[in-house]
Scaffold this motif. Structure first.
Motif, PDB file in Angstrom:
ATOM      1  N   LEU A 113      78.842  16.187 -16.477  1.00 35.97           N
ATOM      2  CA  LEU A 113      77.983  16.466 -17.627  1.00 35.97           C
ATOM      3  C   LEU A 113      78.688  17.452 -18.543  1.00 35.97           C
ATOM      4  CD1 LEU A 113      74.419  16.860 -16.101  1.00 35.97           C
ATOM      5  CD2 LEU A 113      75.335  14.967 -17.408  1.00 35.97           C
ATOM      6  N   SER A 114      79.297  16.935 -19.574  1.00 29.61           N
ATOM      7  CA  SER A 114      79.977  17.801 -20.531  1.00 29.61           C
ATOM      8  C   SER A 114      79.460  17.542 -21.940  1.00 29.61           C
ATOM      9  CB  SER A 114      81.488  17.571 -20.472  1.00 29.61           C
ATOM     10  OG  SER A 114      81.758  16.223 -20.794  1.00 29.61           O
ATOM     11  N   PHE A 115      78.238  17.050 -22.047  1.00 29.69           N
ATOM     12  CA  PHE A 115      77.658  16.707 -23.334  1.00 29.69           C
ATOM     13  C   PHE A 115      76.176  17.069 -23.322  1.00 29.69           C
ATOM     14  CE2 PHE A 115      77.466  13.111 -20.497  1.00 29.69           C
ATOM     15  CZ  PHE A 115      76.135  12.736 -20.564  1.00 29.69           C
ATOM     16  N   THR A 116      75.583  17.086 -24.504  1.00 27.63           N
ATOM     17  CA  THR A 116      74.135  17.246 -24.562  1.00 27.63           C
ATOM     18  C   THR A 116      73.518  15.866 -24.404  1.00 27.63           C
ATOM     19  OG1 THR A 116      74.152  17.066 -26.958  1.00 27.63           O
ATOM     20  CG2 THR A 116      74.227  19.291 -26.021  1.00 27.63           C
ATOM     21  N   TYR A 117      72.405  15.803 -23.751  1.00 27.51           N
ATOM     22  CA  TYR A 117      71.803  14.527 -23.415  1.00 27.51           C
ATOM     23  C   TYR A 117      70.332  14.565 -23.786  1.00 27.51           C
ATOM     24  CZ  TYR A 117      71.247  17.635 -19.486  1.00 27.51           C
ATOM     25  OH  TYR A 117      71.000  18.733 -18.724  1.00 27.51           O
ATOM     26  N   ASP A 118      69.781  13.381 -24.038  1.00 30.12           N
ATOM     27  CA  ASP A 118      68.393  13.275 -24.453  1.00 30.12           C
ATOM     28  C   ASP A 118      67.461  12.858 -23.324  1.00 30.12           C
ATOM     29  OD1 ASP A 118      69.033  13.976 -27.021  1.00 30.12           O
ATOM     30  OD2 ASP A 118      69.172  11.920 -27.744  1.00 30.12           O
ATOM     31  N   LEU A 119      67.948  12.042 -22.417  1.00 30.57           N
ATOM     32  CA  LEU A 119      67.106  11.508 -21.344  1.00 30.57           C
ATOM     33  C   LEU A 119      67.759  11.731 -19.988  1.00 30.57           C
ATOM     34  CD1 LEU A 119      66.230   8.126 -23.032  1.00 30.57           C
ATOM     35  CD2 LEU A 119      64.624   9.950 -22.579  1.00 30.57           C
ATOM     36  N   ALA A 120      66.914  11.935 -18.995  1.00 40.00           N
ATOM     37  CA  ALA A 120      67.395  12.060 -17.621  1.00 40.00           C
ATOM     38  C   ALA A 120      66.520  11.190 -16.728  1.00 40.00           C
ATOM     39  CB  ALA A 120      67.342  13.507 -17.156  1.00 40.00           C
ATOM     40  N   GLU A 121      67.152  10.595 -15.753  1.00 41.37           N
ATOM     41  CA  GLU A 121      66.457   9.784 -14.761  1.00 41.37           C
ATOM     42  C   GLU A 121      66.670  10.469 -13.411  1.00 41.37           C
ATOM     43  OE1 GLU A 121      66.333   5.149 -14.574  1.00 41.37           O
ATOM     44  OE2 GLU A 121      68.084   5.856 -13.456  1.00 41.37           O
ATOM     45  N   ILE A 122      65.631  11.098 -12.886  1.00 44.37           N
ATOM     46  CA  ILE A 122      65.722  11.849 -11.635  1.00 44.37           C
ATOM     47  C   ILE A 122      65.062  11.022 -10.534  1.00 44.37           C
ATOM     48  CG2 ILE A 122      65.187  14.020 -10.473  1.00 44.37           C
ATOM     49  CD1 ILE A 122      67.003  14.359 -12.889  1.00 44.37           C
ATOM     50  N   THR A 123      65.770  10.847  -9.418  1.00 40.81           N
ATOM     51  CA  THR A 123      65.277  10.063  -8.292  1.00 40.81           C
ATOM     52  C   THR A 123      65.281  10.911  -7.027  1.00 40.81           C
ATOM     53  OG1 THR A 123      66.155   8.039  -9.254  1.00 40.81           O
ATOM     54  CG2 THR A 123      65.641   7.981  -6.908  1.00 40.81           C
ATOM     55  N   VAL A 124      64.153  10.908  -6.332  1.00 34.60           N
ATOM     56  CA  VAL A 124      64.035  11.566  -5.029  1.00 34.60           C
ATOM     57  C   VAL A 124      63.871  10.474  -3.984  1.00 34.60           C
ATOM     58  CG1 VAL A 124      62.568  13.031  -3.585  1.00 34.60           C
ATOM     59  CG2 VAL A 124      63.079  13.705  -5.921  1.00 34.60           C
ATOM     60  N   THR A 125      64.644  10.568  -2.910  1.00 32.07           N
ATOM     61  CA  THR A 125      64.604   9.581  -1.833  1.00 32.07           C
ATOM     62  C   THR A 125      64.358  10.278  -0.506  1.00 32.07           C
ATOM     63  OG1 THR A 125      66.181   8.208  -3.040  1.00 32.07           O
ATOM     64  CG2 THR A 125      65.896   7.713  -0.708  1.00 32.07           C
ATOM     65  N   TYR A 126      63.521   9.664   0.323  1.00 27.48           N
ATOM     66  CA  TYR A 126      63.276  10.143   1.677  1.00 27.48           C
ATOM     67  C   TYR A 126      63.568   9.001   2.635  1.00 27.48           C
ATOM     68  CZ  TYR A 126      61.025  12.228   5.729  1.00 27.48           C
ATOM     69  OH  TYR A 126      60.783  12.753   6.971  1.00 27.48           O
ATOM     70  N   LEU A 127      64.381   9.258   3.652  1.00 30.75           N
ATOM     71  CA  LEU A 127      64.670   8.239   4.667  1.00 30.75           C
ATOM     72  C   LEU A 127      63.561   8.278   5.712  1.00 30.75           C
ATOM     73  CD1 LEU A 127      68.507   8.518   5.195  1.00 30.75           C
ATOM     74  CD2 LEU A 127      67.233   6.692   4.097  1.00 30.75           C
ATOM     75  N   TYR A 128      62.620   7.364   5.561  1.00 30.13           N
ATOM     76  CA  TYR A 128      61.447   7.318   6.435  1.00 30.13           C
ATOM     77  C   TYR A 128      61.781   6.585   7.722  1.00 30.13           C
ATOM     78  CZ  TYR A 128      56.913   5.918   8.228  1.00 30.13           C
ATOM     79  OH  TYR A 128      55.835   5.710   9.048  1.00 30.13           O
ATOM     80  N   SER A 129      61.532   7.227   8.836  1.00 30.39           N
ATOM     81  CA  SER A 129      61.671   6.553  10.125  1.00 30.39           C
ATOM     82  C   SER A 129      60.293   6.545  10.786  1.00 30.39           C
ATOM     83  CB  SER A 129      62.699   7.240  11.013  1.00 30.39           C
ATOM     84  OG  SER A 129      62.392   8.604  11.153  1.00 30.39           O
TER      85      SER A 129
END
Length: 161
Positions: A113-129
Motif C-alpha cells: 500500500l503506497s497510494f491513497t485508496y477509496d475502497l477497502a474489502e476486509i474479510t474475516v475467516t474462521y476455520l470451523y471444526s
C-alpha cells in the motif's frame, strides 16, 4: 398368555431406539447452535474491528485493522474467549484506488500500500471444526466480507478553513 410373553422385550427395544434418535437429534441441535454462534461471532468481530479502526488513516491502515482485530478476539474478559479458538481467525484486506478498479477487481493486498485508496474489502475467516466429527465432516472456513468507503483518506489535503 402366549401373546404377552412374546411382547416382553418390545418396550425396552422401543425405548432404546427412541433414545438413540433423541440422542442424535440433541447432538445435531448442539452442533447447529454452535455453528450459528461461530457465524455470529465472525460477523461481530468483523463489524467491531471496522468500527474501531475506521477513524484511523494512513498507509498503515491494514496494520491498524489487524491490531484491533487481535485485541478483540484475544480479550480474556469476553465470553467467547473459552468457546472459540482465536488462533483459527484470520483477517485479510484488499484495497482499491478508485471505484472503477473495485468493479474490475483490481485491488492491492495489504503488503504494497503506497497510494491513497477509496475502497477497502476486509474479510474475516474462521476455520470451523465441528464439535462432533461424524461422517467425514472436517474444518470448514466461515468467511464474512465488508466493503468500506474510506472517505477519511485525503482529509489532510482537502480540509478548508
Amino acid at each position: 398368555m402366549n401373546t404377552r410373553r412374546r411382547q416382553l422385550g418390545v418396550t425396552s427395544i422401543e425405548f432404546a431406539l427412541g433414545g438413540l434418535v433423541l440422542m442424535f437429534s440433541t447432538f445435531a441441535i448442539f452442533e447447529s447452535s454452535f455453528q450459528t454462534y461461530v457465524v455470529n461471532m465472525t460477523e461481530y468481530s468483523l463489524r467491531e474491528t471496522i468500527r474501531n479502526t475506521k477513524i484511523y488513516q494512513g498507509s498503515s491502515i491494514h496494520e491498524q485493522y489487524e491490531t484491533r482485530f487481535k485485541a478483540l478476539i484475544e480479550d480474556q474478559d469476553n465470553l467467547w474467549h473459552f468457546l472459540i479458538d482465536s488462533s483459527k481467525f484470520s483477517i485479510e484486506g484488499k484495497y482499491f484506488e478508485t471505484f472503477d478498479k473495485f468493479i474490475a477487481n483490481e485491488g492491492h493486498s495489504s503488503e504494497n500500500l503506497s497510494f491513497t485508496y477509496d475502497l477497502a474489502e476486509i474479510t474475516v475467516t474462521y476455520l470451523y471444526s465441528p464439535v462432533i466429527e461424524m461422517w467425514g465432516n472436517s474444518e470448514t472456513p466461515i468467511s464474512r466480507t465488508m466493503v468500506l468507503n474510506l472517505e477519511h483518506e485525503g482529509w489532510g489535503d482537502d480540509v478548508q478553513d
